[in-house]
Design an enzyme around this catalytic site. Structure first.
Site, PDB file in Angstrom:
ATOM      1  N   LYS A  22      32.801  37.365  63.522  1.00 10.54           N
ATOM      2  CA  LYS A  22      33.814  37.110  62.555  1.00 10.54           C
ATOM      3  C   LYS A  22      35.072  36.391  63.137  1.00 10.54           C
ATOM      4  O   LYS A  22      35.476  35.530  62.839  1.00 10.54           O
ATOM      5  CB  LYS A  22      34.207  38.325  61.712  1.00 10.54           C
ATOM      6  CG  LYS A  22      35.642  38.066  60.868  1.00 10.54           C
ATOM      7  CD  LYS A  22      35.980  39.324  60.064  1.00 10.54           C
ATOM      8  CE  LYS A  22      36.869  40.272  60.741  1.00 10.54           C
ATOM      9  NZ  LYS A  22      38.319  39.960  61.110  1.00 10.54           N
ATOM     10  N   ASN A  23      35.607  36.995  64.180  1.00 12.11           N
ATOM     11  CA  ASN A  23      36.711  36.489  65.055  1.00 12.11           C
ATOM     12  C   ASN A  23      36.590  35.242  65.805  1.00 12.11           C
ATOM     13  O   ASN A  23      37.673  34.733  66.326  1.00 12.11           O
ATOM     14  CB  ASN A  23      37.443  37.966  65.856  1.00 12.11           C
ATOM     15  CG  ASN A  23      37.705  38.621  65.095  1.00 12.11           C
ATOM     16  OD1 ASN A  23      37.991  38.787  63.709  1.00 12.11           O
ATOM     17  ND2 ASN A  23      38.283  39.837  65.457  1.00 12.11           N
ATOM     18  N   CYS A 118      44.148  43.313  56.397  1.00 15.89           N
ATOM     19  CA  CYS A 118      43.962  44.588  56.152  1.00 15.89           C
ATOM     20  C   CYS A 118      45.237  45.303  56.390  1.00 15.89           C
ATOM     21  O   CYS A 118      45.939  44.779  57.042  1.00 15.89           O
ATOM     22  CB  CYS A 118      42.950  44.935  57.485  1.00 15.89           C
ATOM     23  SG  CYS A 118      41.241  44.877  56.908  1.00 15.89           S
ATOM     24  N   ARG A 123      52.285  43.204  61.054  1.00 13.17           N
ATOM     25  CA  ARG A 123      51.535  42.281  61.903  1.00 13.17           C
ATOM     26  C   ARG A 123      52.374  41.098  61.764  1.00 13.17           C
ATOM     27  O   ARG A 123      52.214  40.096  61.104  1.00 13.17           O
ATOM     28  CB  ARG A 123      50.101  41.905  61.513  1.00 13.17           C
ATOM     29  CG  ARG A 123      49.055  43.206  61.813  1.00 13.17           C
ATOM     30  CD  ARG A 123      47.829  42.987  61.271  1.00 13.17           C
ATOM     31  NE  ARG A 123      46.910  42.411  61.959  1.00 13.17           N
ATOM     32  CZ  ARG A 123      45.648  42.265  61.729  1.00 13.17           C
ATOM     33  NH1 ARG A 123      45.312  42.412  60.570  1.00 13.17           N
ATOM     34  NH2 ARG A 123      44.857  41.399  62.668  1.00 13.17           N
ATOM     35  N   ASP A 306      39.806  47.262  67.588  1.00 13.74           N
ATOM     36  CA  ASP A 306      38.607  47.228  66.556  1.00 13.74           C
ATOM     37  C   ASP A 306      37.679  48.108  66.726  1.00 13.74           C
ATOM     38  O   ASP A 306      36.952  48.536  65.549  1.00 13.74           O
ATOM     39  CB  ASP A 306      38.140  45.736  66.371  1.00 13.74           C
ATOM     40  CG  ASP A 306      38.998  44.724  65.758  1.00 13.74           C
ATOM     41  OD1 ASP A 306      40.186  45.287  65.364  1.00 13.74           O
ATOM     42  OD2 ASP A 306      38.834  43.533  65.850  1.00 13.74           O
ATOM     43  N   ARG A 398      34.379  42.546  54.772  1.00 16.21           N
ATOM     44  CA  ARG A 398      35.146  41.556  55.220  1.00 16.21           C
ATOM     45  C   ARG A 398      34.417  41.180  56.453  1.00 16.21           C
ATOM     46  O   ARG A 398      34.500  40.168  56.912  1.00 16.21           O
ATOM     47  CB  ARG A 398      36.334  41.851  55.501  1.00 16.21           C
ATOM     48  CG  ARG A 398      37.475  42.190  54.214  1.00 16.21           C
ATOM     49  CD  ARG A 398      38.620  42.581  54.542  1.00 16.21           C
ATOM     50  NE  ARG A 398      39.307  41.398  54.899  1.00 16.21           N
ATOM     51  CZ  ARG A 398      40.357  40.870  54.134  1.00 16.21           C
ATOM     52  NH1 ARG A 398      41.014  41.549  53.567  1.00 16.21           N
ATOM     53  NH2 ARG A 398      41.005  39.555  54.561  1.00 16.21           N
TER      54      ARG A 398
HETATM   55  C1  UD1 Z   1      42.944  39.565  66.150  1.00 17.78           C
HETATM   56  C2  UD1 Z   1      41.694  39.975  65.603  1.00 17.78           C
HETATM   57  C3  UD1 Z   1      41.730  41.291  65.146  1.00 17.78           C
HETATM   58  C4  UD1 Z   1      42.061  42.463  66.460  1.00 17.78           C
HETATM   59  C5  UD1 Z   1      43.118  41.708  66.885  1.00 17.78           C
HETATM   60  C6  UD1 Z   1      43.572  42.536  68.376  1.00 17.78           C
HETATM   61  C7  UD1 Z   1      41.066  37.874  64.392  1.00 17.78           C
HETATM   62  C8  UD1 Z   1      40.839  37.511  63.189  1.00 17.78           C
HETATM   63  N1  UD1 Z   1      41.309  39.089  64.324  1.00 17.78           N
HETATM   64  O1  UD1 Z   1      43.895  39.842  65.314  1.00 17.78           O
HETATM   65  O2  UD1 Z   1      40.476  41.812  64.589  1.00 17.78           O
HETATM   66  O3  UD1 Z   1      42.285  43.646  65.808  1.00 17.78           O
HETATM   67  O4  UD1 Z   1      43.063  40.217  67.425  1.00 17.78           O
HETATM   68  O5  UD1 Z   1      42.397  42.393  69.101  1.00 17.78           O
HETATM   69  O6  UD1 Z   1      40.745  37.259  65.601  1.00 17.78           O
HETATM   70  N2  UD1 Z   1      51.824  40.395  67.284  1.00 17.78           N
HETATM   71  C9  UD1 Z   1      53.327  40.015  67.211  1.00 17.78           C
HETATM   72  N3  UD1 Z   1      53.835  39.024  66.935  1.00 17.78           N
HETATM   73  C10 UD1 Z   1      52.851  37.615  66.343  1.00 17.78           C
HETATM   74  C11 UD1 Z   1      51.315  38.152  66.744  1.00 17.78           C
HETATM   75  C12 UD1 Z   1      50.989  39.425  66.991  1.00 17.78           C
HETATM   76  O7  UD1 Z   1      54.238  41.001  67.315  1.00 17.78           O
HETATM   77  O8  UD1 Z   1      53.071  36.588  66.183  1.00 17.78           O
HETATM   78  C13 UD1 Z   1      51.543  41.727  67.459  1.00 17.78           C
HETATM   79  C14 UD1 Z   1      50.745  42.351  66.541  1.00 17.78           C
HETATM   80  O9  UD1 Z   1      51.493  42.827  65.483  1.00 17.78           O
HETATM   81  C15 UD1 Z   1      50.017  43.178  67.059  1.00 17.78           C
HETATM   82  C16 UD1 Z   1      49.687  42.706  68.405  1.00 17.78           C
HETATM   83  O10 UD1 Z   1      50.508  41.672  68.869  1.00 17.78           O
HETATM   84  O11 UD1 Z   1      50.506  44.536  67.376  1.00 17.78           O
HETATM   85  C17 UD1 Z   1      48.079  42.292  68.380  1.00 17.78           C
HETATM   86  O12 UD1 Z   1      47.793  41.156  67.486  1.00 17.78           O
HETATM   87  P1  UD1 Z   1      47.136  40.076  67.593  1.00 17.78           P
HETATM   88  O13 UD1 Z   1      46.477  39.919  68.968  1.00 17.78           O
HETATM   89  O14 UD1 Z   1      47.833  38.665  67.163  1.00 17.78           O
HETATM   90  O15 UD1 Z   1      46.067  40.267  66.410  1.00 17.78           O
HETATM   91  P2  UD1 Z   1      45.380  39.241  65.259  1.00 17.78           P
HETATM   92  O16 UD1 Z   1      45.182  37.650  66.120  1.00 17.78           O
HETATM   93  O17 UD1 Z   1      46.313  39.273  64.316  1.00 17.78           O
END
Ligand code: UD1
Length: 417
Positions: A22-23, A118, A123, A306, A398
């Site tokens: 998915k990711n 979710c 986030r 995850d 999902r």
């Molecule tokens: C992706 C994955 C999700 C997984 C996560 C961490 C997809 C579609 N989803 O989510 O399944 O749980 O990586 O492995 O690939 N953060 C900030 N600011 C930002 C972006 C992120 O503070 O602009 C923080 C988030 O709140 C969180 C951490 O960074 O605490 C990790 O987030 P991130 O790696 O961005 O996860 P996603 O890309 O949303």
């Protein structure tokens, strides 16, 4: 409202093949909008999951033609006209934010609202914005919409404060058509980023360094099309390995990349699970569950957040006291309370959960609070004595394609009502 009814107590037995991640699929679908080709981009090994259908709807709303059959997507962006993502679709899925980088690169403008997804705590998307601004985008809020614009993005050096997966992917996609060279330091190193790089390069981009902390993207004038096979879903794979282990079963998982699961297999071994690892398969052969002293979720190659919830389910039945620290997301322990309804013994303090292993779990009515939490509850239900009812299973759909079919094949007594 659909729900799963599970009669626990059957040890899973058999073999399963794992479909695409998915990711990986979601950013790659978004990246399709970068293409100037009039022909179809073909993506293989696509799971039929809810998030794929939402991304399909978003692409269609922008003018793309998208067809899905036999786990293959054909995306044609010849008549792409829109650069504003409808609010209702943005709210359906956090990954809609992935379109910001590629649409900005393609049209010089993009309009989005804050994404949904979710409920696993706050986030923010500040790192996405900061990176795009560094590439020369002007970002402003107009009503509910966030508008980013830049006639042409300019290559630059970006240092991410945190190796965010989504921000890394968004910035790679934005930089592909930028003028000059972009370097992203402290980039996320997940296998899905390597997959995105491979896809983009097959379309004619010049991206290097995925899988390390430094990415280098040499901007090109345009990219074309390709046929690409999505890598196997390491999180689905990990979930099924844990399902076998929690039921004391034996499972051969095929069509996977075992090295993507190194941290998971290592931790599960510590928890008393025995494996046979081959080139493209992993077999769980036996489990005598024992507590793990400490488990901390981390960006790749650390233990994935995850799989924290499914691993917690496993540890509820491990002899002794385990400790899990969730370092990636602020509030991702809502499943602990639900697992306790099955008479697990979990106490949460801030970002740490303490799990006192119990002899048995007992069936109960529980609620999936997010995708992976839902998977964890299914696992616990499979091991519990008696009947477990899991509500709110839309979350599970999902990320898992008909999870009940896979589990039924292994002998599980699980029904969707
Ligand atoms: C992706 C994955 C999700 C997984 C996560 C961490 C997809 C579609 N989803 O989510 O399944 O749980 O990586 O492995 O690939 N953060 C900030 N600011 C930002 C972006 C992120 O503070 O602009 C923080 C988030 O709140 C969180 C951490 O960074 O605490 C990790 O987030 P991130 O790696 O961005 O996860 P996603 O890309 O949303």
């Amino acid at each position: 409202m659909t729900k799963f009814i599970i009669e626990g107590g059957t040890a899973l037995q058999g073999s399963l093949a794992v479909k695409g991640a998915k990711n990986s699929m979601l950013p790659i679908m978004a990246a399709a909008v970068l293409s100037s080709s009039t022909e179809d981009i073909v993506l293989q090994n696509i799971p039929s999951i809810f998030d794929m259908h939402v991304m399909t709807e978003i692409l269609r709303s922008l003018g793309a033609k998208v067809k899905f059959a036999d786990h293959t997507l054909r995306i044609n962006v010849r008549d792409l006209h829109g650069f504003t993502i409808p609010e209702a679709l943005m709210r359906e899925m956090r990954s809609s934010i992935f379109l910001m980088g590629p649409l900005l690169a393609r049209f010089g403008k993009v309009g989005v609202t804050y994404p949904g997804g979710c409920s696993i705590g706050p986030r923010p998307i500040d790192l996405h914005f900061k990176g795009l601004e560094a590439l020369g985008a002007k970002i402003s809020e107009e009503g509910d919409f966030i508008i980013a614009s830049a006639p042409r993005l300019q290559g630059t050096e970006i240092h991410l404060d945190y190796p965010s997966v989504g921000a890394t992917e968004n910035l790679i996609m934005a930089a592909v058509l930028a003028q000059g060279k972009t370097t992203v330091n402290n980039a996320a190193q997940e296998p899905e980023i390597v997959d995105l790089q491979n896809f983009l390069n097959a379309m004619g981009a010049d991206v290097r360094g995925a899988g390390t902390e430094t990415l280098r993207i040499q901007g090109v004038e345009s990219v074309g099309r390709c046929t690409h096979r999505i890598i196997p879903d390491r999180i689905v794979a990990g979930t099924y390995l844990m399902a076998a282990a929690i039921t004391g079963g034996e499972l051969l998982l095929q069509d996977i990349i075992p090295s993507h699961l190194d941290a998971v297999v290592a931790k599960m071994k510590e928890a008393g699970v025995l494996f046979q690892v081959a080139e493209s398969s992993i077999k769980v052969t036996e489990s005598k569950l024992k507590a793990v002293e400490t488990l901390c979720t981390l960006p790749y190659p650390g233990f994935p957040t995850d799989l924290q919830a499914p691993m917690m389910a496993l540890l509820t039945l491990a002899q002794g006291k385990s400790k899990i620290t969730e370092s990636v997301f602020e509030a991702r322990f809502r499943h602990a309370e639900e697992l306790n309804r099955l008479q697990a013994k979990i106490a949460v303090q801030g970002r740490t959960a303490y799990i006192q292993g119990v002899e048995k779990l007992f069936g109960a009515e529980v609620e999936a609070t997010d995708l992976r939490a839902g998977a964890a509850l299914i696992l616990a239900g499979l091991a519990a004595e008696g009947q477990t009812v899991v509500h709110n299973i839309k979350y599970i759909d999902r990320g898992y394609e008909n999870i009940e079919n896979d589990l039924q094949k292994l002998g599980a007594k699980i029904t969707r009502i």
